[in-house]
Enzyme design. Sequence first.
Site, mmCIF file in Angstrom:
data_model
loop_
_atom_site.group_PDB
_atom_site.id
_atom_site.type_symbol
_atom_site.label_atom_id
_atom_site.label_comp_id
_atom_site.label_asym_id
_atom_site.label_seq_id
_atom_site.Cartn_x
_atom_site.Cartn_y
_atom_site.Cartn_z
ATOM 1 N N ASN A 134 -56.109 63.993 -53.229
ATOM 2 C CA ASN A 134 -55.684 64.254 -51.738
ATOM 3 C C ASN A 134 -54.721 63.389 -51.335
ATOM 4 O O ASN A 134 -54.356 62.490 -51.798
ATOM 5 C CB ASN A 134 -57.070 64.201 -50.907
ATOM 6 C CG ASN A 134 -57.019 65.180 -49.570
ATOM 7 O OD1 ASN A 134 -55.973 65.661 -49.202
ATOM 8 N ND2 ASN A 134 -58.201 65.799 -49.288
ATOM 9 N N HIS A 184 -54.510 40.231 -62.337
ATOM 10 C CA HIS A 184 -53.722 39.042 -62.022
ATOM 11 C C HIS A 184 -54.588 37.871 -62.666
ATOM 12 O O HIS A 184 -55.741 37.985 -62.502
ATOM 13 C CB HIS A 184 -53.428 38.556 -60.707
ATOM 14 C CG HIS A 184 -52.429 39.759 -60.077
ATOM 15 N ND1 HIS A 184 -51.120 39.736 -60.129
ATOM 16 C CD2 HIS A 184 -52.788 40.847 -59.173
ATOM 17 C CE1 HIS A 184 -50.663 40.817 -59.585
ATOM 18 N NE2 HIS A 184 -51.583 41.189 -59.070
ATOM 19 N N GLY A 190 -63.265 59.541 -50.345
ATOM 20 C CA GLY A 190 -62.135 58.870 -49.572
ATOM 21 C C GLY A 190 -62.228 57.467 -49.426
ATOM 22 O O GLY A 190 -63.315 56.862 -49.138
ATOM 23 N N THR A 205 -66.518 48.104 -59.400
ATOM 24 C CA THR A 205 -66.193 46.832 -60.196
ATOM 25 C C THR A 205 -66.539 47.304 -61.573
ATOM 26 O O THR A 205 -66.201 46.109 -62.356
ATOM 27 C CB THR A 205 -66.836 45.827 -59.651
ATOM 28 O OG1 THR A 205 -68.040 45.881 -59.468
ATOM 29 C CG2 THR A 205 -66.363 45.736 -58.109
ATOM 30 N N ARG A 214 -73.046 50.432 -56.673
ATOM 31 C CA ARG A 214 -73.939 50.247 -57.448
ATOM 32 C C ARG A 214 -74.472 51.987 -57.676
ATOM 33 O O ARG A 214 -74.445 52.456 -56.860
ATOM 34 C CB ARG A 214 -74.959 49.421 -56.847
ATOM 35 C CG ARG A 214 -74.651 48.094 -56.600
ATOM 36 C CD ARG A 214 -76.127 47.220 -56.252
ATOM 37 N NE ARG A 214 -75.729 45.847 -55.896
ATOM 38 C CZ ARG A 214 -75.265 44.900 -56.524
ATOM 39 N NH1 ARG A 214 -74.670 45.035 -57.650
ATOM 40 N NH2 ARG A 214 -74.873 43.822 -55.769
#
Length: 182
Positions: free
Chosen positions: A83, A113, A140, A163, A178
Amino acid sequence: MSERQKMISGLPYSPGDPELQADQAAAKQWMARYNASMASSPTDRRDLLRQRMGEVGEGAVIRPPFHCDYGYNIRLGRDVFLNFNCVILDVCEVDIGDQTQIGPGVQILAADHPRDPEQRAQGIEFGKPIVIGRNVWIGGGALILPGVTIGDDAVIGAGAVVTRDVPAGATAMGNPARVKEA
């Protein structure tokens, strides 16, 4: 090994390399054309995608505006939908499986990085590939971080910060995301 080859391989590289700078300039020119194509037909927009992306499956749609680093490291499966206002930092491969749907404002960030401040000060960067399976729904505003794999049929809640890997069929939400227990 060129800086581009290092980048694509996920090794530390120099983003100021002339070849990479030229690739980014070409991507910026392409994004200007693509993001001006809002009123164009889906077929015309898909043709534009095929000019820049590594792979574009039949029926794939990205609603402009869209932003990426290079484009050539992005693989879109069949009937993938992104979208409005998505960002993909594709310093290495970002693979999005068939029939995956991605909500507005999602960021898929393969770029990373160094944690070491001296290396960061030298401008060194690297990346980790991202794999998003087939038939995934990403709500979203979600963020998908470097090196993450999301399994087939998974759901990522709106605003989630992913993550770590998400197993097939799981629902993950929150910051950090989670997996929701059944």
